[in-house]
Scaffold this active site. Structure first.
Site, PDB file in Angstrom:
ATOM      1  N   ASP A   1      24.959  76.404  17.411  1.00 24.05           N
ATOM      2  CA  ASP A   1      23.612  76.813  17.795  1.00 24.05           C
ATOM      3  C   ASP A   1      22.623  76.705  16.639  1.00 24.05           C
ATOM      4  O   ASP A   1      23.003  76.770  15.459  1.00 24.05           O
ATOM      5  CB  ASP A   1      23.621  78.275  18.281  1.00 24.05           C
ATOM      6  CG  ASP A   1      24.179  78.415  19.686  1.00 24.05           C
ATOM      7  OD1 ASP A   1      24.708  77.408  20.211  1.00 24.05           O
ATOM      8  OD2 ASP A   1      24.116  79.524  20.245  1.00 24.05           O
TER       9      ASP A   1
ATOM     10  N   HIS B   1      27.768  78.229  14.408  1.00 25.21           N
ATOM     11  CA  HIS B   1      26.385  77.920  14.023  1.00 25.21           C
ATOM     12  C   HIS B   1      26.373  76.865  12.923  1.00 25.21           C
ATOM     13  O   HIS B   1      27.212  76.901  12.008  1.00 25.21           O
ATOM     14  CB  HIS B   1      25.653  79.176  13.524  1.00 25.21           C
ATOM     15  CG  HIS B   1      25.503  80.241  14.571  1.00 25.21           C
ATOM     16  ND1 HIS B   1      26.527  81.122  14.862  1.00 25.21           N
ATOM     17  CD2 HIS B   1      24.469  80.562  15.399  1.00 25.21           C
ATOM     18  CE1 HIS B   1      26.134  81.953  15.818  1.00 25.21           C
ATOM     19  NE2 HIS B   1      24.895  81.629  16.162  1.00 25.21           N
TER      20      HIS B   1
END
Length: 731
Positions: free
Chosen positions: A99, A251
Site C-alpha cells: 500500500d 507497505h
C-alpha cells in the site's frame, strides 16, 4: 530620474469611432506568467497532498447494516452486480499487497526482491505517488504485477461525498493511464483492515464503489510492517496458519521500509519451499486480469496529466532553489549595506574629513523644463537662496504651458532661459551645457527644490581631482500620502543607503536626475548626455566609470522632489526607470572585460547592479508566492514567523538608513504595508520591463502630472493643485 517626454500626436482612433482598448502584451505576459507559476504551485500542492487532503480517520461504528456473509467472508468483496458476495484466496496461494506507493526509495527494492524470487504481487498505489513516480508504476506492470487503486489523496472515504469519491477514483485512474497506459478494477480503501472490520460507515462506500465496477480488496493477514517490529516478527505476522491462502498487507511507502525489504527476501523463499505460490490476485482467483489497456483520448489525457505534474515538480524545484538564492542575496545585500553604509558615514563625518581644497568657484545649474509651470517658480527661487555662487540656466524644451515666460517674468539675476523645440531631456541638458559658463555643472529637475546649502555640499567632492561626478541626496517632498510615504522609505533605504554602499565599492551606478553634479571636462570626454537609453543619468554615470572617473555620494546635498502621487503615474515612472536601467547595463556590458580604471566598475559595479537591481528583484516575488502558499496551506505559523523575521531585518535596515539620514522614524509605520502592496507593484513593473526588452518593444518618455506642492523645508505650501495633462509611455 526626471519624468519628461517628447511630444507625440494623438493616437488614431479605430474605424467606426472610439479606439478599441487592448491589453498590451507587456501587461498580458506578466499576468499569464504569474498565473502559470501559481497554477504550477497549486498543482504541486495538490499532488503532494498539501491541498484538498483530508487526514481525518473515522472511529469505529456499529455493524448493523453490514451483511453477515461479508463480516464472516473473505477479503475480496464484490458488490458490482448489486448483490454482495465475498471471495477467499485458495489454499497455498499468497497474494502480497503493498500500500501507499510507489516510493522512489523502497518500491524499486521491493520489486527487485520479487523479481529475484519470481513472485508476483498487487500494488495499491495512490494517485499522488503515481503522478510523481510514473516510471515505477510502469515497471510494476511490465514485470507482471497487478496495480490497484488506493484513491488519489488517501482520504477516509466514509467522510467523503459521492462526488469526492468519484473524483478520487477518476484522478487515480488518470494517473494510472498516464503512467502505464492502463485502467484497474481493483480498489483498496485507505485505512481498511479485515472484512470483519466493516461497519455502517464504511459499508455504504464499499457498495457504492461496486456500482462503479470495482472489486474491493481488503486483507486477512497483516504483517504490521508499518510498526517496524523487526524482520522475524514481520515474517511471523505474514505467515498464514495451516496452509491456508491469504491476502497479506505490507507497505512499500510511508516511511523507512528496510525491514519490509529484508523480511521479503527471507519470507519468499521460505514459503515457496513450503509449497506456496505468490500470485497476482486475479491469478490466485483464476479470474480475468484486472488491468485493461487505455487508448485514444483517455491515454493522452493521462500522459498530459503526468507531464504537467512532472513540470510542476521541476518548476517548483527550480523556484525553491531560486528562492534560496534570492534569500541569500537579499540578506547578503542587507548585511553589506549595513556594514558599508556605516563605514561611509564614519568616513565622511569624521572630524577633519575633506575631499580636498574647498570648492568656492561659481557653478552652472542646468534646469531642463518641459511643461513645469506648476513647479518652476519654486525651483528657481530655491536656487536663488543658494549659499554658493551659481548661474541658473533654464532650458525650456518646447513647453506649451508658458514655463519659459514664468521664469522670465521673475526677472532674477543670473537666471537665463534657453528655448528649444521639444527634443527630450538629454538634448536639453546638452543645450544647457553648451551655454554654461563654468567648469562644474549641477543638474536638477524642474520639479525639484534645493536647500540653501545643497549646491555648496554637492560640489565639495570636486576638490579631489579624480572625482568626475557627485550624486546628491534626493528626498521625497510630498510624503504625506500613503504612496508618498512608501516612496520616502524607498528613497531613504533603497536609494541613499545603496549609494553609500556603492560609494565605498567605487561603483556608483546612477547620478540622480534630481540632484547631481559633473565636472565639465569629464562630461565632454564621454560625449555629454546620451539619448541611447531612457535612463540618461544611469547611462552617463556608467560612462564616467568607464572613462576612469570616480563617482561619489554627498549625503548633505539634499534636494526635495515631487514623487508620483497615483499608482498609474508611479507605474509609468518606474517602468521607464527599470527599462532604461536594463538598456544602460546592456550598452555598457563590455566594461566587464575592460582593463584599467574602468575594469573595477565592470567587474564589481555592473554585476552588482545587474544582480541587485534587475535579477534579484525579478525573482523576489517567489518569496511572496511561497508566503501566501504557506499561510493558506501550511505550515501557517512557521511561514508567518519566517515572514516576520524577514520584515524585522528590513525594518532594522530601514531604521538604520533613517538614522543615517536623520529622518523621523514615524513613516516606518507603513513599512509592513509597503512590503505587501507597494513591493508587488514594483515586481510587476520590473517583469513588464523584462518582457518589453526581450520582445524588442520600444518605450518612450512620459510626462507625469505635477502639482507644485514641493517647497524647501519650512517654505509655504501652494494651495493650487490643478493637474496638467499626462502622457503615457507607448510601446
Amino acid at each position: 530620474m526626471a519624468s519628461r517626454t517628447r511630444r507625440h500626436g494623438p493616437a488614431a482612433p479605430a474605424r467606426g469611432g472610439s479606439p478599441r482598448r487592448r491589453l498590451p502584451m507587456r501587461l498580458l505576459l506578466p499576468m499569464l506568467l504569474l498565473v502559470a507559476l501559481v497554477a504550477m504551485l497549486m498543482l504541486r500542492g495538490y499532488v503532494h497532498s498539501e491541498i484538498l487532503a483530508d487526514h481525518r480517520i473515522q472511529p469505529e461504528a456499529a455493524t448493523d447494516k453490514v451483511p453477515e456473509k461479508i463480516l464472516d467472508g473473505g477479503p475480496v468483496i464484490d458488490t458490482r452486480s448489486g448483490r454482495a458476495t465475498s471471495l477467499k484466496v485458495p489454499n497455498h496461494h499468497l497474494v502480497l499487497t503493498f500500500d501507499d506507493g510507489p516510493d522512489p526509495t523502497w518500491t524499486p527494492k521491493v520489486l527487485d526482491v520479487l523479481k529475484k524470487h519470481h513472485a508476483h504481487a498487487v500494488f495499491f498505489v495512490t494517485g499522488t505517488m503515481t503522478s510523481r513516480y510514473p516510471d515505477l508504476v510502469k515497471r510494476m506492470v511490465d514485470e507482471g504485477h497487478e496495480v490497484g487503486l488506493h484513491t488519489f489523496n488517501h482520504p477516509d472515504l466514509s467522510y467523503q461525498s459521492k462526488s469526492r469519491i468519484d473524483w478520487e477514483l477518476s484522478q487515480n485512474q488518470l494517473a494510472l493511464a498516464g503512467a502505464a497506459g492502463i485502467r484497474s478494477s481493483l480498489f483498496r480503501p485507505p485505512y481498511s483492515s479485515f472484512a470483519d472490520a466493516m461497519d455502517d460507515k464504511s459499508w455504504p462506500v464499499t457498495e457504492y464503489i461496486g456500482t462503479k465496477g470495482y472489486l474491493t480488496v481488503v486483507n486477512n493477514t497483516d504483517s504490521e510492517d508499518w510498526q517496524k517490529p523487526g524482520v522475524d516478527k514481520i515474517i511471523k505476522n505474514a505467515t498464514p496458519r495451516g496452509g491456508k491462502g491469504a491476502i497479506v498487507l505490507m507497505h512499500d511507502s510511508g516511511g523507512d521500509r528496510h525491514q519490509t525489504v529484508q523480511a521479503l527476501d527471507k519470507f519468499l523463499p521460505e514459503m515457496q519451499h513450503k509449497g506456496y505460490e505468490f500470485d497476482n490476485l486475479t491469478e490466485a482467483l483464476d479470474a480475468p486480469s484486472a488491468l485493461t489497456k487505455v487508448t485514444g483520448a483517455d491515454l493522452w489525457k493521462g500522459k498530459a496529466w503526468i507531464f504537467l505534474v512532472q513540470a510542476s515538480d521541476d518548476i517548483t524545484g527550480v523556484m525553491v532553489v531560486a528562492l534560496a538564492v534570492v534569500g541569500a542575496t537579499v540578506i547578503g545585500r542587507f548585511v553589506l549595506m549595513l556594514l558599508l553604509s556605516g563605514a561611509h558615514a564614519r568616513r565622511v563625518r569624521r572630524k577633519g574629513f575633506r575631499w580636498g581644497p574647498p570648492v568656492t568657484e561659481p557653478v552652472s545649474v542646468l534646469v531642463p523644463a518641459y511643461n513645469e509651470a506648476k513647479c518652476i517658480e519654486n525651483t528657481v527661487r530655491s536656487l536663488m537662496a543658494s549659499e554658493h555662487p551659481i548661474e541658473v540656466i533654464v532650458i525650456d524644451d518646447g513647453s506649451s504651458d508658458g514655463t519659459a515666460r514664468i521664469v522670465e517674468a521673475m526677472g532674477l539675476p543670473n537666471v537665463r532661459v534657453v528655448r528649444q523645440l521639444n527634443a527630450g531631456k538629454p538634448a536639453a541638458l546638452n543645450r544647457g551645457l553648451a551655454n554654461a559658463r563654468y567648469d562644474i555643472i549641477v543638474m536638477m529637475d524642474g520639479d525639484t527644490v534645493f536647500e540653501p546649502a545643497t549646491v555648496r555640499e554637492l560640489v565639495q567632492p570636486f576638490g579631489d581631482p579624480k572625482v568626475g561626478a557627485v550624486a546628491g541626496n534626493a528626498k521625497v517632498g510630498n510624503r504625506d500620502s500613503l504612496i508618498g510615504a512608501w516612496q520616502h522609505i524607498e528613497y531613504v533605504m533603497g536609494f541613499n543607503l545603496d549609494r553609500r554602499m556603492y560609494d565605498i565599492l567605487r561603483c556608483m551606478p546612477t547620478i540622480p536626475g534630481a540632484v547631481g553634479a559633473f565636472r565639465r571636462s569629464a562630461l565632454e570626454r564621454v560625449g555629454g548626455m546620451s539619448d541611447d537609453t531612457l535612463a540618461e543619468d544611469t547611462d552617463v554615470t556608467m560612462a564616467m566609470h568607464r572613462d576612469g572617473w570616480r563617482v561619489v555620494y554627498a549625503e548633505n546635498a539634499r534636494a526635495w522632489t515631487e514623487a508620483p502621487e497615483t499608482v498609474q503615474q508611479l507605474w509609468s515612472q518606474r517602468y521607464r526607470w527599470s527599462y532604461g536601467t536594463m538598456q544602460a547595463i546592456w550598452k555598457h556590458r563590455k566594461a566587464i572585460v575592460e582593463r584599467g580604471p574602468s575594469g573595477r566598475f565592470g567587474r564589481v559595479g555592473l554585476p552588482f547592479v545587474s544582480l541587485f537591481m534587475v535579477v534579484a528583484p525579478l525573482l523576489a516575488p517567489l518569496i511572496d508566492i511561497f508566503l501566501l502558499y504557506g499561510v493558506v496551506f501550511g505550515p501557517t505559523q512557521k511561514t508567518i514567523l519566517a515572514w516576520l523575521g524577514v520584515l524585522a531585518i528590513q525594518a532594522v535596515c530601514a531604521a538604520y538608513a533613517f538614522r543615517l539620514d536623520r529622518e523621523r522614524m514615524t513613516h516606518l509605520i507603513s513599512l509592513p504595508l509597503q512590503q505587501i502592496l507597494y513591493r508587488q507593484l514594483m515586481y510587476v513593473v520590473l517583469l513588464q520591463s523584462w518582457i518589453t526588452a526581450l520582445t524588442g518593444g520600444r518605450l518612450r518618455w512620459q510626462k507625469l502630472r505635477r502639482t507644485g506642492v514641493v517647497e524647501t523645508p519650512g517654505g509655504p505650501v501652494p494651495t493650487q493643485r490643478t493637474r496638467s495633462s499626462d502622457r503615457r509611455p507607448v510601446a
